[in-house]
Design a protein around this motif. Structure first.
Motif, PDB file in Angstrom:
ATOM      1  N   LEU A 150       0.828  -1.200   0.000  1.00 38.48           N
ATOM      2  CA  LEU A 150       0.000   0.000   0.000  1.00 38.48           C
ATOM      3  C   LEU A 150       0.864   1.251   0.000  1.00 38.48           C
ATOM      4  O   LEU A 150       0.563   2.226  -0.701  1.00 38.48           O
ATOM      5  N   ASN A 151       1.957   1.195   0.788  1.00 33.85           N
ATOM      6  CA  ASN A 151       2.837   2.356   0.836  1.00 33.85           C
ATOM      7  C   ASN A 151       3.411   2.668  -0.537  1.00 33.85           C
ATOM      8  O   ASN A 151       3.486   3.836  -0.943  1.00 33.85           O
ATOM      9  N   PHE A 168       2.183   1.822  -3.458  1.00 32.05           N
ATOM     10  CA  PHE A 168       1.114   2.217  -4.379  1.00 32.05           C
ATOM     11  C   PHE A 168       0.724   3.680  -4.186  1.00 32.05           C
ATOM     12  O   PHE A 168       0.519   4.417  -5.149  1.00 32.05           O
ATOM     13  N   LEU A 169       0.645   4.112  -2.925  1.00 36.13           N
ATOM     14  CA  LEU A 169       0.167   5.453  -2.635  1.00 36.13           C
ATOM     15  C   LEU A 169       1.270   6.504  -2.577  1.00 36.13           C
ATOM     16  O   LEU A 169       1.063   7.653  -2.978  1.00 36.13           O
ATOM     17  N   TRP A 194      -0.604   8.887  -4.971  1.00 38.96           N
ATOM     18  CA  TRP A 194      -2.028   9.008  -4.613  1.00 38.96           C
ATOM     19  C   TRP A 194      -2.672  10.224  -5.261  1.00 38.96           C
ATOM     20  O   TRP A 194      -3.890  10.246  -5.464  1.00 38.96           O
ATOM     21  N   TRP A 207      -4.096   8.694  -8.349  1.00 39.22           N
ATOM     22  CA  TRP A 207      -5.115   7.661  -8.173  1.00 39.22           C
ATOM     23  C   TRP A 207      -6.405   8.195  -7.566  1.00 39.22           C
ATOM     24  O   TRP A 207      -7.475   7.613  -7.771  1.00 39.22           O
ATOM     25  N   LYS A 241       0.164  10.304   6.688  1.00 39.64           N
ATOM     26  CA  LYS A 241      -0.391   9.065   6.125  1.00 39.64           C
ATOM     27  C   LYS A 241      -1.673   8.600   6.827  1.00 39.64           C
ATOM     28  O   LYS A 241      -2.676   8.311   6.158  1.00 39.64           O
ATOM     29  N   VAL A 244      -5.181   8.364   4.697  1.00 40.80           N
ATOM     30  CA  VAL A 244      -5.840   7.075   4.464  1.00 40.80           C
ATOM     31  C   VAL A 244      -7.224   7.059   5.107  1.00 40.80           C
ATOM     32  O   VAL A 244      -8.205   6.604   4.504  1.00 40.80           O
TER      33      VAL A 244
END
Length: 436
Positions: free
Chosen positions: A2-3, A5-6, A149, A152, A289, A293
């Motif tokens: 996840l880290n 990706f974002l 992010w 996205w 973060k 999130v």
């Protein structure tokens, strides 16, 4: 996972160019509303506007002040485009746009709602870190990269919008072409293209082309092999919508979103030839973060659930309008109505029908003949007007409505005094008669 990706750092060219286009479109939307007469017709000519229920304090500024309101919005749009005092410009434009959006429903448009969401997203993004006056005046903020992010969040928002727009069209009146034919019939008098739009194949193109485009465009843009084809399909689709349905800046805004699907080197080559290309592979975990999130999760859960709320409300949303707004239900129905408002004086027992021309513009009259919330609001307004005259009244509404060309049916229970009814914010309105 996840880290990475974002928070993997990527080139920010797409966001920088999008900011410039976005700001320009905000400017054009604002000044265009003045010069096309929209501000005058919608906010100045009417004695009042039908605001969103719960926002009764929002009414247009008196006299010609709404022209200045829109002019100031245009200035903030230029501030966004130029990246000057970016945070002030984007937040100020957002607040002013929200004010207009909740102030009136006569010109409700899903795209106006989308602009609110996009403004809120843009307000938290580092879109002014390059090719901006802010970066020129304060070089310390200049950057050629951004966390992934930032890309996205747009992709997911668009996926939600387009998916719901596609699914909403899968219903009988759309699939059997009833609604598309009515839409094209309403364009018969268009100069040049009006007769062309009456061709038999056009409703098929609108109906099934719309479902396929909305349902597939995001996956096709994400896949490199189909990206170019999807982009050219987008040009045709959105230009068709712009010419035929005249939906303001949205088609051009939608095309600008394509920036987030193309490779950064192409964006640089097309728009920012002097900008260095970021080629690093850093993953930077920011201190914000948990907040990012958490807030994003709540935001997108709301975005996913909000368009589904009409499924838990009795009857058809096309009939009741309950759950229609904020749900990406675009151009799905054509409604016409024949409505009369009867006032009964409690003291004298006299009754008479209201002359709508004395209170409403023609556009407002169409709204107050088919939309249950507007019908209720107008009934409440009549009650207040007569109360100021020292008269206690009841308001009864005889409302016949046709949806998608079907036979007219009674929408409102004519025996119910709407002036005495409270608005149901979270439940079905009991004075609405069933569609079947």
């Amino acid at each position: 996972m996840l880290n990475r990706f974002l928070f993997k750092q990527i080139d920010n060219s797409a966001l920088v160019v999008f900011r410039i286009i976005f700001g320009l479109l905000c400017f054009l939307e604002s000044v265009g509303a003045i010069f096309t007469g929209w501000v005058k017709r919608t906010l100045i000519d009417p004695d009042f506007t039908f605001n969103f229920i719960g926002f009764d304090f929002l009414q247009p500024l008196p006299g010609d002040l709404m022209y200045y309101y829109y002019f100031v919005m245009g200035i903030f749009g230029l501030g966004i485009m130029l990246g000057y005092k970016y945070r002030v410009s984007i937040i100020s434009f957002t607040l002013m746009w929200c004010g207009v959006y909740f102030m009136q429903k006569s010109s409700y448009n899903n795209h106006y709602y989308l602009l609110i969401l996009l403004c809120a997203i843009m307000a938290i993004l580092p879109a002014h870190r390059f090719a901006s006056l802010d970066a020129k005046l304060n070089p310390s903020i200049k950057s050629i990269q951004m966390p992934a992010w930032c890309k996205w969040i747009f992709v997911l928002q668009l996926f939600i919008v387009y998916t719901y727009a596609s699914v909403a069209k899968i219903y009988p009146d759309w699939l059997d072409l009833s609604t598309p034919k009515l839409l094209m019939e309403s364009k018969r008098n268009y100069p040049v293209i009006g007769s062309f739009l009456q061709n038999d194949f056009i409703p098929y193109l609108v109906a099934y082309g719309g479902i396929l485009y909305d349902g597939l465009i995001i996956p096709l843009l994400l896949w490199k092999r189909t990206r170019k084809i999807a982009f050219f399909a987008s040009i045709f689709f959105h230009m068709f919508n712009s010419i035929v349905f005249q939906v303001g800046i949205f088609p051009y805004l939608a095309l600008a979103f394509s920036l987030f699907f193309f490779e950064a080197e192409k964006i640089n080559r097309w728009f920012l030839k002097r900008k260095p290309l970021y080629t690093g592979n850093d993953v930077i975990i920011p201190s914000y973060k948990p907040l990012l999130v958490g807030v994003s999760a709540v935001y997108f859960v709301v975005q996913i659930l909000l368009p589904l709320r009409h499924h838990v409300i009795p009857d058809d949303v096309l009939w009741t309008e309950e759950g229609h707004r904020l749900s990406w239900r675009m151009m799905l129905r054509s409604k016409s109505g024949s409505t009369s408002y009867k006032i009964v004086n409690h003291t004298t027992k006299e009754s008479f029908n209201v002359n709508l021309d004395e209170y409403l513009t023609k556009k407002q009259q169409r709204l107050a003949s088919t939309k249950p919330d507007v019908i209720w609001q107008f009934s409440q307004r009549l009650k207040r007007i007569y109360k100021e005259k020292g008269q206690d009244i009841s308001v009864y509404v005889n409302c016949l409505v046709s949806v998608n060309g079907k036979p007219y049916k009674q929408l409102i229970n004519p025996e119910v005094d709407l002036a005495a009814q409270d608005w149901s914010y979270f439940s079905h309105t009991t004075w609405l008669l069933p569609s079947n």
